[in-house]
Write a protein that holds these residues in place. Structure first.
Motif, PDB file in Angstrom:
ATOM      1  N   GLN A  18       0.449  -1.387  -0.476  1.00 43.35           N
ATOM      2  CA  GLN A  18       0.031  -0.033   0.048  1.00 43.35           C
ATOM      3  C   GLN A  18       0.681   1.507   0.081  1.00 43.35           C
ATOM      4  OE1 GLN A  18      -3.463  -0.028  -0.676  1.00 43.35           O
ATOM      5  NE2 GLN A  18      -3.169   2.729  -0.939  1.00 43.35           N
ATOM      6  N   LYS A  19       2.204   1.257   0.420  1.00 45.38           N
ATOM      7  CA  LYS A  19       2.912   2.523   0.550  1.00 45.38           C
ATOM      8  C   LYS A  19       3.977   2.557  -0.869  1.00 45.38           C
ATOM      9  CE  LYS A  19       5.687   4.058   4.253  1.00 45.38           C
ATOM     10  NZ  LYS A  19       7.382   3.316   5.664  1.00 45.38           N
ATOM     11  N   LYS A  24       3.673   5.932  -5.838  1.00 47.70           N
ATOM     12  CA  LYS A  24       3.463   5.708  -6.942  1.00 47.70           C
ATOM     13  C   LYS A  24       2.351   6.743  -8.104  1.00 47.70           C
ATOM     14  CE  LYS A  24       4.982   1.210  -8.691  1.00 47.70           C
ATOM     15  NZ  LYS A  24       3.964   0.016  -8.714  1.00 47.70           N
ATOM     16  N   ASN A  25       1.176   7.026  -6.859  1.00 47.09           N
ATOM     17  CA  ASN A  25       0.563   8.067  -6.612  1.00 47.09           C
ATOM     18  C   ASN A  25       0.146   9.390  -7.056  1.00 47.09           C
ATOM     19  OD1 ASN A  25      -1.621   6.134  -7.596  1.00 47.09           O
ATOM     20  ND2 ASN A  25      -2.204   5.914  -6.017  1.00 47.09           N
ATOM     21  N   LEU A  31       4.244  14.671 -11.272  1.00 50.20           N
ATOM     22  CA  LEU A  31       4.692  14.388 -12.540  1.00 50.20           C
ATOM     23  C   LEU A  31       3.360  15.595 -13.436  1.00 50.20           C
ATOM     24  CD1 LEU A  31       6.712  13.784 -14.698  1.00 50.20           C
ATOM     25  CD2 LEU A  31       5.427  11.325 -15.670  1.00 50.20           C
ATOM     26  N   GLY A  32       2.527  15.308 -13.642  1.00 46.28           N
ATOM     27  CA  GLY A  32       1.274  15.729 -13.445  1.00 46.28           C
ATOM     28  C   GLY A  32       1.174  17.480 -13.501  1.00 46.28           C
ATOM     29  N   LYS A  33       1.105  17.919 -12.133  1.00 44.58           N
ATOM     30  CA  LYS A  33       1.270  18.965 -12.137  1.00 44.58           C
ATOM     31  C   LYS A  33       2.198  19.684 -12.549  1.00 44.58           C
ATOM     32  CE  LYS A  33      -1.163  18.242  -7.154  1.00 44.58           C
ATOM     33  NZ  LYS A  33      -1.101  18.160  -6.279  1.00 44.58           N
ATOM     34  N   GLN A  34       3.338  19.257 -12.474  1.00 45.81           N
ATOM     35  CA  GLN A  34       4.671  19.808 -13.360  1.00 45.81           C
ATOM     36  C   GLN A  34       4.179  20.206 -14.301  1.00 45.81           C
ATOM     37  OE1 GLN A  34       7.209  21.210 -11.513  1.00 45.81           O
ATOM     38  NE2 GLN A  34       6.285  21.070 -10.036  1.00 45.81           N
TER      39      GLN A  34
END
Length: 69
Positions: A18-19, A24-25, A31-34
């Motif tokens: 889970q960690k 990863k999420n 990455l998407g925000k950047q």
């Protein structure tokens, strides 16, 4: 190994998995925000098809850069 020890090990493994999934999420979101920030895109106007197109272009660029090494 007793059943109790196996259960403890299984619980630790599930927690670790889970960690890893959470990390990863977090990386994917960052990455998407950047990418969005660097490209000066507006979150409010991005459609699903635009997001997919941008992802394909970024992937193609990264794959090409990796192949040119």
């Amino acid at each position: 190994m007793s059943q109790s020890n196996l259960e403890k090990q299984e619980a630790k493994l599930k927690a670790l998995n889970q960690k890893i999934k959470d990390e990863k999420n977090k990386i994917e979101q960052n990455l998407g925000k950047q990418i969005i920030r660097s490209a000066n895109l507006d979150y409010g106007t991005l459609t699903t098809s635009q997001i997919k197109m941008i992802a394909k272009k970024v992937a193609a660029f990264l794959n090409q850069a990796q192949n040119n090494r």
